[in-house]
Design an enzyme around this catalytic site. Structure first.
Site, PDB file in Angstrom:
ATOM      1  N   LYS A 116      -2.540  -4.545   7.916  1.00  0.00           N
ATOM      2  CA  LYS A 116      -1.135  -4.066   8.562  1.00  0.00           C
ATOM      3  C   LYS A 116      -0.926  -4.711   9.675  1.00  0.00           C
ATOM      4  CE  LYS A 116      -1.150   0.184   6.444  1.00  0.00           C
ATOM      5  NZ  LYS A 116      -0.771   1.876   6.112  1.00  0.00           N
ATOM      6  N   GLU A 200       2.374   3.654  16.965  1.00  0.00           N
ATOM      7  CA  GLU A 200       3.337   3.566  16.596  1.00  0.00           C
ATOM      8  C   GLU A 200       4.448   4.747  17.071  1.00  0.00           C
ATOM      9  OE1 GLU A 200       3.773   1.010  12.198  1.00  0.00           O
ATOM     10  OE2 GLU A 200       4.376   3.090  12.207  1.00  0.00           O
ATOM     11  N   HIS A 235       0.111  12.735   1.491  1.00  0.00           N
ATOM     12  CA  HIS A 235       0.652  11.418   1.901  1.00  0.00           C
ATOM     13  C   HIS A 235       0.347  10.580   0.252  1.00  0.00           C
ATOM     14  CE1 HIS A 235       0.851  11.406   6.121  1.00  0.00           C
ATOM     15  NE2 HIS A 235      -0.326  12.140   6.228  1.00  0.00           N
ATOM     16  N   ARG A 292       1.353  -5.418  -5.783  1.00  0.00           N
ATOM     17  CA  ARG A 292       0.982  -4.964  -7.089  1.00  0.00           C
ATOM     18  C   ARG A 292       2.223  -4.201  -7.908  1.00  0.00           C
ATOM     19  NH1 ARG A 292       0.800   0.468  -5.600  1.00  0.00           N
ATOM     20  NH2 ARG A 292      -0.242   0.952  -3.757  1.00  0.00           N
TER      21      ARG A 292
END
Lengths: 507, 164
Positions: A116, A200, A235, A292
């Protein structure tokens, strides 16, 4: 075009891909572990090769064994599905070295998007909007606190190698930074073998919206519209739809253009998905790219009229995209329910076991992508996704009504499933109004346990039915104990009364 | 035929006879107009006073469940003329067994033998389908027996521990 494709996966996605192969006149090769010999993907494939024991590390995650099966079968391409090895650059590299085409992006593009923080560094150069924060991992509590002060609380700590919610911590105050950073780090180390954690700004009531892209190997990249994936638990996505109730044509164009820039900056080829966090004011921020095919790709197929697996195969075979951006028209609305083997009355614990009865929905606007069948035993070793039920309609309310109707027709007996959860979601007023965010499902579930144990008005009916079942069973196979696992209504069997009368007469 | 049926702790007496292919049904002594066919194993199409129901049946070695619409009913059925009876015996007192709710693997024993536990406290962790699930104590008491060992595979219904 390829002659033979090996599908390095199992379950509904393996069935989905081999169906595409058959439609395109390509031979399909399945692979399977010890517990999957009787799985649907093995039954339906043209060829099948055994990999090894049930644990994924010794079967579906084992690159050497899969490459051996590919060589043995003479496959000229491999489709990885989703999960397992689908985002593993080493696997893509192994395919390239063996001269077998990997149906997906190159190992280099995958590697770049896999971390990331590295993805973020590249994407910032391409002018992609990000949630404010650090583009590198933070080294200390002091640094994390300094960044948090600058961007403002609440903040989110995230594992650089993360996914699935692991190594993530929401922090509201400076006092919480130290313990949150330490626990996120150790969780990241355990889950991913890498303790890099970055900071973040936390978006309040965010929506999770993603954009499908397709890129051929001749430099053409298009976007195929968004999918709203805000309905999640732990999640993990539970229900997805396209288009998003939030996104208007202007926002879709802006998101799509950013998504195309992301794909091009990564040198991306084949099908991919750019995930965004969006706030309720229609600002959106790059989250990550999934390199993907996604579980939820059918909703995009229904609204665009395209077959993404066909297109993946054509792109991998070197063909140009057969259309341009302006040819893509969205039509109607599609919603997908992920049917999991889990028990709604027991906190959605996994519920593997034998499927004793399976009644399937059909009719207008219903698509079912499934890896299960009646009589099949759901193994304990893998992800509990059994099937996907997708409803399509002229608009969102018709798609919803068709799904609710199909859920009434759908029955899975012998194991527990989350089918009842979708009745609750689809009948919810907030859902129907399109007021979604990633906290939607937790709030719905917190509102009380409405499930298979509520609405007891049918008890009288059940009592009468129990008696009728007992009589009809007696007529069919004698007044014996319930004959579990016997096949069908054996009309040839003799009633116990008759048999006993005969025995008595003979004695 | 007469059946005594228990659903949600309520008892029903169902009398059923077939006369010339028609059903004669009484529920707790009151006549009810019904018609029923079995289109396939474990699926019953039943009409009660003109209302149509499709009843689905789930059976295991020990349990019988019927689905009416989206509601699932645990059913105990006794034929009074039969010697077989399936009355439950669990009164919630005395030793309670903790059984595995699904096949899986014991990853951790949280409360070893002879330790005291509160109602709802985790006793074991079982992993299945990539998820870890805590098996909680049904009552306050002492772990009298810990049958499970870490790393062992278990089947649904296996006794893992006994709390008294």
């Amino acid at each position: 075009m390829f002659k033979k494709i090996l599908i390095a996966n199992r379950g509904e996605i393996a069935v989905r891909v081999l169906r595409a192969c058959r439609e395109m006149g390509i031979q399909s090769v399945a692979v399977y572990s010890d517990v999957d010999r009787a799985a649907l993907h093995v039954r339906k494939a043209d060829e099948a090769y055994h990999l090894g024991p049930a644990p994924a590390a010794e079967s579906y995650l084992n690159i050497e064994k899969i490459m051996a099966a590919a060589r043995k079968s003479g496959a000229d391409a491999i489709h990885p599905g989703y999960g397992f090895l689908s985002e593993n650059p080493r696997f893509a590299q192994a395919c390239a070295e063996a001269g077998i085409k990997f149906i997906g992006p190159t190992a280099a593009a995958m590697e770049m998007m896999g971390s990331k923080t590295r993805a973020r560094q590249h994407m910032e150069k391409a002018g992609v909007p990000f949630v404010p924060g650090t583009s590198r991992g933070v080294d200390s509590v002091e640094e994390a606190a300094r960044v948090a002060e600058k961007i403002g609380y609440p903040i989110m700590l995230k594992a650089a190698a993360g996914g699935g919610g692991k190594g993530m911590r929401l922090v509201h105050t400076p006092e919480e930074v130290r313990s949150a950073l330490e626990s996120a780090r150790s969780e990241a180390q355990r889950a991913f073998g890498d303790n890099e954690v970055y900071v973040e700004k936390a978006i309040v009531n965010p929506r999770h919206i993603e954009m499908q892209v397709l890129a051929d190997e001749h430099g053409n990249t298009v976007y195929l519209g968004e999918r709203e994936c805000s309905i999640q638990r732990r999640h993990q996505k539970v229900l997805e739809e396209s288009p998003s109730p939030l996104v208007d044509p202007e926002m879709r164009r802006r998101m799509g253009e950013v998504a195309v820039r992301v794909a091009q900056a990564a040198g991306y080829t084949n099908a991919g998905t750019i995930e965004f966090l969006a706030d309720q004011q229609k600002n959106f921020y790059f989250l990550e790219m999934n390199t993907r095919l996604q579980v939820e790709h059918p909703v995009t197929e229904l609204t665009t009229g395209l077959d993404l697996v066909h297109l993946q195969i054509r792109i991998a075979a070197g063909q140009k995209l057969p259309f341009q951006q302006e040819d893509i028209q969205l039509r109607g609305h599609a919603i997908e329910c992920r049917i999991y083997a889990e028990d709604p009355d027991n906190n959605y614990f996994p519920s593997p076991g034998k499927i004793t009865l399976l009644l399937l929905p059909s009719g207008p606007g219903i698509r079912r992508d499934s890896g299960m069948y009646e009589g099949w035993t759901v193994p304990i070793e893998y992800d509990p996704l059994l099937a996907k039920l997708i409803g399509y309609g002229t608009d969102r309310s018709q798609a919803t009504a068709r799904l609710v109707r199909a859920l009434h027709e759908y029955f899975v007996g012998g194991i527990k499933t989350n089918l009842s959860l979708f009745r609750r979601i689809l009948n919810d007023a907030e859902f129907q109004a399109g007021h979604l965010d990633t906290g939607f499902l937790d709030r719905l579930l917190a509102r009380g346990v409405e499930s298979t144990t509520s609405d007891r008005g049918g008890a009288d009916v059940a009592a009468i039915a129990a008696g009728v079942f007992a009589i009809l069973d007696g007529e069919v196979r004698g007044d014996g104990p319930p004959a579990n696992g016997t096949n069908g209504t054996g009309t040839e069997s003799v009633s116990n009364w008759k048999r006993r009368a005969r025995e008595e007469a003979l004695n | 035929m007469i059946y005594e049926i228990t659903i949600d702790e309520r008892n029903y007496r169902v009398e059923l006879n077939r006369v010339d292919g028609r059903w004669d049904c009484r529920l707790d002594g009151k006549p009810v107009e019904i018609d029923a066919v079995l289109p396939r194993r474990d699926v019953l199409s039943i009409l009660i006073k003109g209302k149509a129901y499709e009843i689905k049946r789930e059976r295991s070695a020990t349990d019988l469940h019927l689905w009416v619409g989206s509601a699932r009913y645990g059913v105990q059925l006794r034929d009074p003329r039969s010697l077989r009876s399936r009355a439950g015996t669990d009164d919630g007192k005395g030793p309670r067994k903790l059984v595995a709710p699904m096949p899986g693997k014991i990853v951790r024993v949280l409360a070893p033998e002879n330790s005291e536990v509160e109602a709802g406290q985790g006793v074991l962790v079982v992993e299945a389908m990539k998820m870890q699930n805590e098996i909680k104590s049904p009552k306050k008491g002492v772990v009298r027996k810990m049958v499970a060992t870490e790393g062992a595979n278990v089947n649904a219904g296996d006794v893992l521990a006994v709390v008294e």
